[in-house]
Design a protein around this motif. Structure first.
Motif, PDB file in Angstrom:
ATOM      1  N   THR A  33       7.252  -8.251  -1.648  1.00  0.00           N
ATOM      2  CA  THR A  33       7.304  -6.743  -1.999  1.00  0.00           C
ATOM      3  C   THR A  33       8.574  -6.106  -1.396  1.00  0.00           C
ATOM      4  O   THR A  33       8.816  -4.791  -1.674  1.00  0.00           O
ATOM      5  N   GLY A  35      11.646  -6.496  -2.161  1.00  0.00           N
ATOM      6  CA  GLY A  35      12.686  -5.887  -3.308  1.00  0.00           C
ATOM      7  C   GLY A  35      12.037  -4.699  -3.994  1.00  0.00           C
ATOM      8  O   GLY A  35      12.703  -3.740  -3.919  1.00  0.00           O
ATOM      9  N   PRO A  36      10.838  -4.890  -4.474  1.00  0.00           N
ATOM     10  CA  PRO A  36      10.235  -3.617  -5.044  1.00  0.00           C
ATOM     11  C   PRO A  36      10.189  -2.452  -4.237  1.00  0.00           C
ATOM     12  O   PRO A  36      10.469  -1.262  -4.783  1.00  0.00           O
ATOM     13  N   ILE A  37      10.036  -2.488  -2.991  1.00  0.00           N
ATOM     14  CA  ILE A  37       9.986  -1.431  -2.004  1.00  0.00           C
ATOM     15  C   ILE A  37      11.240  -0.626  -2.022  1.00  0.00           C
ATOM     16  O   ILE A  37      11.349   0.388  -1.969  1.00  0.00           O
ATOM     17  N   ALA A  39      13.741  -0.919  -3.933  1.00  0.00           N
ATOM     18  CA  ALA A  39      13.799  -0.430  -5.252  1.00  0.00           C
ATOM     19  C   ALA A  39      13.172   1.113  -5.636  1.00  0.00           C
ATOM     20  O   ALA A  39      13.680   1.877  -6.083  1.00  0.00           O
ATOM     21  N   ALA A  40      11.956   1.301  -5.176  1.00  0.00           N
ATOM     22  CA  ALA A  40      11.042   2.339  -5.357  1.00  0.00           C
ATOM     23  C   ALA A  40      11.726   3.392  -4.623  1.00  0.00           C
ATOM     24  O   ALA A  40      11.846   4.517  -4.991  1.00  0.00           O
ATOM     25  N   LYS A  43      14.951   4.578  -6.181  1.00  0.00           N
ATOM     26  CA  LYS A  43      14.778   5.199  -7.297  1.00  0.00           C
ATOM     27  C   LYS A  43      14.544   6.507  -7.308  1.00  0.00           C
ATOM     28  O   LYS A  43      15.205   7.722  -7.770  1.00  0.00           O
TER      29      LYS A  43
ATOM     30  N   ALA B  88       5.242  -0.575  -2.691  1.00  0.00           N
ATOM     31  CA  ALA B  88       6.262  -1.343  -3.805  1.00  0.00           C
ATOM     32  C   ALA B  88       5.832  -0.675  -5.197  1.00  0.00           C
ATOM     33  O   ALA B  88       6.663  -0.532  -5.869  1.00  0.00           O
ATOM     34  N   TYR B  89       4.447  -0.721  -5.509  1.00  0.00           N
ATOM     35  CA  TYR B  89       4.358  -0.726  -6.902  1.00  0.00           C
ATOM     36  C   TYR B  89       3.742   0.827  -7.355  1.00  0.00           C
ATOM     37  O   TYR B  89       3.691   1.341  -8.467  1.00  0.00           O
TER      38      TYR B  89
END
Lengths: 237, 194
Positions: A33, A35-37, A39-40, A43, B88-89
């Protein structure tokens, strides 16, 4: 079946195994997670920058630099450029005068020194009162969730008149050089959020801090704003 | 045990919020809107089901005296997983629930089901129990959130019903949570006994 005996070695072994397994799996999930964290988060920052400055074609996050405010905070400045020319800057500013905790905002300043727009990034103000800062200081047609909202039918039924909050609440398009960015209760030019004067003070403090720090420290702007700023800002801070 | 009964007891007969009054901290803390309540409820449901599964699987290997610390480690691991995945999501929901996600660890509902049910029953029953209890918890939180959102800001699930300026601010703040919970509990218990 039969439970295991609670001997010292049994208990220690069980706990060691359990913590090791959970530690390992958490490490794995963290890796997944991570990377996505980021990225979020990026963003969100990117969206805030886009909201507060005019169109740009560079990458403000890469050209970010920090300036030190008078009270020791360092503010992040994201310059937005189009065809190599600065069209505005987004400044991440913070105020410690909030009702509970810090108020973190992103404010966009145009080359002429006026405020383009703002976005509230982080705060812990009272829900329903201080939280209104997200829209309160924008022009009233943008107020959306403010006083002009509501289902048309219910508004008609209960005789609710949608109308602006009246007075001067917007900081968009305002040049802090000419306008006193403090709440009207303190003799300023901006009307505070109803029942949330402290949150309003904190918000305006963050805006003012971003503006004056930027005009003092940054040299990439027109010198006109820098000059007048020094004479006027001294008394306000 | 009858699995349907096992599942449905979480909604009405043994509702964790209105009947057992478990997990009051997130119940009062995050339910300022229906969507927050639902998000918190579903996050708790996930943790509850997962921890029930693991506890039911390993219950025979855990010595009696260290069962509570073992359960807590298992629960805390799943909460951390939820926290990271949500960050994350679903960053917007994560921001709204904020501090209350880590606090699922000490939600006595989760530990209570692990201790009182999963450590004594089979894997299948434990999953069903976790699902029922978790969804019952979600339902209660969503109801409470909807009531507070309606009276506080004239909306349900963000859908505006009447002007926000006619909302009663107290329902958005902490006292409103206690008042709404009190009346809802009274109402549910009245219906339950009727």
């Amino acid at each position: 079946m039969g439970k295991k005996v609670s001997s010292l070695s049994n208990m220690a072994l069980t706990l060691i195994i359990i913590t090791m397994v959970s530690g390992a799996s958490l490490g794995y999930i963290y890796k997944l997670t991570k990377g996505p964290i980021t990225a979020a988060k990026e963003k969100k920052q990117q969206q805030a920058i886009q909201l507060v400055v005019p169109d740009f074609d560079n990458n403000p996050t890469q050209e970010m630099y920090k300036i030190a405010a008078e009270d020791g905070d360092s503010l992040k400045v994201f310059p937005a450029k189009k065809d190599g020319e600065v069209v505005g800057v987004a400044i991440e500013s913070v105020s410690h005068k909030g009702f509970s905790g810090d108020v973190k905002i992103m404010v966009g300043i145009l080359p002429d020194g006026s405020i383009k727009n703002y976005d509230v990034l982080e705060h812990k103000e009272t829900p329903g009162l201080g939280t209104k800062m997200a829209t309160w200081f924008k022009p009233s047609d943008e107020e959306g969730s403010g006083s002009a909202s509501g289902n048309a039918f219910f508004n008609w039924m209960f005789g609710i008149k949608s109308g602006g909050s009246g007075g001067n609440t917007s900081i968009v398009g305002v040049n802090p050089e000419k306008t006193d960015l403090t709440v009207s209760a303190d003799g300023g030019d901006i009307d505070a959020i109803t029942a949330a004067t402290i949150s309003s003070r904190a918000f305006l403090d963050a805006v003012q801090k971003a503006w004056s720090t930027y005009n003092e420290k940054a040299d990439s702007y027109s010198s006109a704003t820098t000059k007048t700023n020094n004479t006027e800002e001294g008394g306000q801070q | 045990m009858n699995q349907w009964k096992n599942f449905s007891k979480g909604f009405f007969k043994d509702n964790p919020v209105f009947v057992m009054l478990l997990g009051m901290c997130p119940t009062l803390g995050v339910t300022s809107s229906a969507i927050n309540g639902l998000g918190m409820g579903l996050a708790t449901t996930f943790v509850l089901v997962m921890s029930n599964i693991v506890v039911a699987l390993v219950k025979d290997f855990i010595p009696e005296k260290v069962r509570i610390p073992s359960f807590i480690v298992i629960i805390a691991s799943f909460v951390t997983v939820v926290e990271m995945v949500m960050q994350a999501y679903l960053p917007a929901l994560f921001e709204a629930l904020g501090l209350f996600i880590p606090l699922i660890v000490v939600n006595c509902l989760v530990l209570g089901r692990a201790e009182a049910f999963a450590s004594k029953n089979t894997l299948g029953s434990s999953v069903v129990d976790g699902l029922g209890m978790g969804l019952g918890f979600s339902m209660a939180l969503t109801m409470l959130g909807a009531v507070r959102e309606l009276f506080g800001s004239g909306k349900i699930f963000g859908l505006s019903l009447f002007s926000e300026s006619y909302g009663m601010l107290i329902f958005v703040l902490a006292p409103g949570a206690f008042i709404a919970l009190g009346y809802l509990t009274a109402f549910i218990n009245k219906v339950r006994k009727a």
